[in-house]
Design a protein around this motif. Structure first.
Motif, mmCIF file in Angstrom:
data_model
loop_
_atom_site.group_PDB
_atom_site.id
_atom_site.type_symbol
_atom_site.label_atom_id
_atom_site.label_comp_id
_atom_site.label_asym_id
_atom_site.label_seq_id
_atom_site.Cartn_x
_atom_site.Cartn_y
_atom_site.Cartn_z
ATOM 1 N N GLU A 154 53.306 39.879 43.988
ATOM 2 C CA GLU A 154 52.325 39.093 43.243
ATOM 3 C C GLU A 154 53.020 38.133 42.276
ATOM 4 O O GLU A 154 52.612 36.973 42.128
ATOM 5 N N HIS A 229 52.755 39.376 49.666
ATOM 6 C CA HIS A 229 51.675 39.718 48.742
ATOM 7 C C HIS A 229 50.445 40.177 49.522
ATOM 8 O O HIS A 229 49.804 41.183 49.184
ATOM 9 N N PHE A 230 50.125 39.461 50.578
ATOM 10 C CA PHE A 230 48.990 39.806 51.437
ATOM 11 C C PHE A 230 49.149 41.228 51.986
ATOM 12 O O PHE A 230 48.236 42.061 51.893
ATOM 13 N N THR A 247 44.668 37.345 48.028
ATOM 14 C CA THR A 247 45.986 37.199 47.404
ATOM 15 C C THR A 247 45.857 36.395 46.112
ATOM 16 O O THR A 247 46.706 35.578 45.779
#
Length: 249
Positions: A154, A229-230, A247
């Motif tokens: 993130e 991140h996904f 995201t």
């Protein structure tokens, strides 16, 4: 950065669900390789290797993958071999970062590559081995490990999106500067061991501060961070629906 799920109960996918997701992505990337090869050789779909469509279809059915494909994946896989658009190929190619992250979560890699180093497709596909016994060769990492990896992903995605905002000429919040925001974030992230030692008060990427990336480096950096991140948001229960995993940062 968003922590909208922090006060909600997160339901993490179980070991078998994660293993099947890895197989789905593996098959999807194999199909992407085929489509890319056909595009590169300018072979039309009616001249695609005989039996290829049937072979991919058997893989889906024989290894329990078909039912685990997401709606978007089913749509693409359902297209005739050789008919994918170039954008479909490009978008799917970056799913290698998602698959690599999931394989790390399944303990198939000891560590994640740095965020300036993409996963190598042949290497990650090789980790899948025989689909029949793949789930039995995996162990899902602890929620604490997954959460820490998600936080790092993130942060890197946030840095990429901050660069977008800067390049668009958007003003920072009143009383703040983007260099100041980035410097503070980099300092805290390093203290929490989420990023390597900052360079010039910025996230380090290929031996230089993120702010000095070329356009090509910036595009790669953003894609790596977004896909990881996904994957980690899905692994951490931020969405039970693969296609709809957010995201936001």
């Amino acid at each position: 950065m968003s922590h909208e799920k922090s006060e909600k109960l997160l339901v993490l996918p179980d070991w078998r669900t994660v293993s099947l997701r890895a197989l789905c992505l593996g098959m999807f990337l194999v199909r992407m390789n085929v489509e890319e090869g056909l595009k590169r050789k300018a072979v039309t779909s009616d001249k695609a290797p005989q039996g290829l469509a049937e072979s991919l279809d058997r893989y889906l059915k024989n290894h329990g993958v078909l039912a685990s494909l997401s709606p978007n994946e089913k749509t693409l896989v359902g297209k005739p071999v050789g008919s994918w658009a170039m954008q479909d190929i490009v978008n799917t190619s970056w799913r290698a970062e998602a698959l690599g992250s999931i394989l790390w979560a399944l303990t198939q890699f000891e560590s994640l590559p740095p965020y300036d180093t993409p996963f190598v497709l042949p290497e990650i596909l090789g980790k899948l081995g025989n689909p029949d016994d793949f789930p039995n060769r995996t162990t899902l990492r602890t929620p604490i490990e997954l959460s820490k990896a998600r936080n790092a992903a993130e942060l890197w995605h946030w840095r990429a999106r901050t660069a977008v905002v800067q390049r668009r000429g958007v003003a920072p919040p009143p009383g703040l500067t983007f260099p100041g925001i980035i410097a503070q974030s980099a300092k805290m992230a390093f203290q929490e061991r989420l990023i390597p030692q900052p360079i010039d008060n910025d996230f380090p990427f290929s031996g230089k501060p993120y702010s000095k990336l070329s356009d090509a480096e910036y595009q790669n950096a953003g894609s790596i961070a977004q896909e990881r991140h996904f994957a980690f948001n899905w692994l951490c229960g931020y969405s039970a629906n693969w296609d709809e995993t957010s995201t936001s940062t």
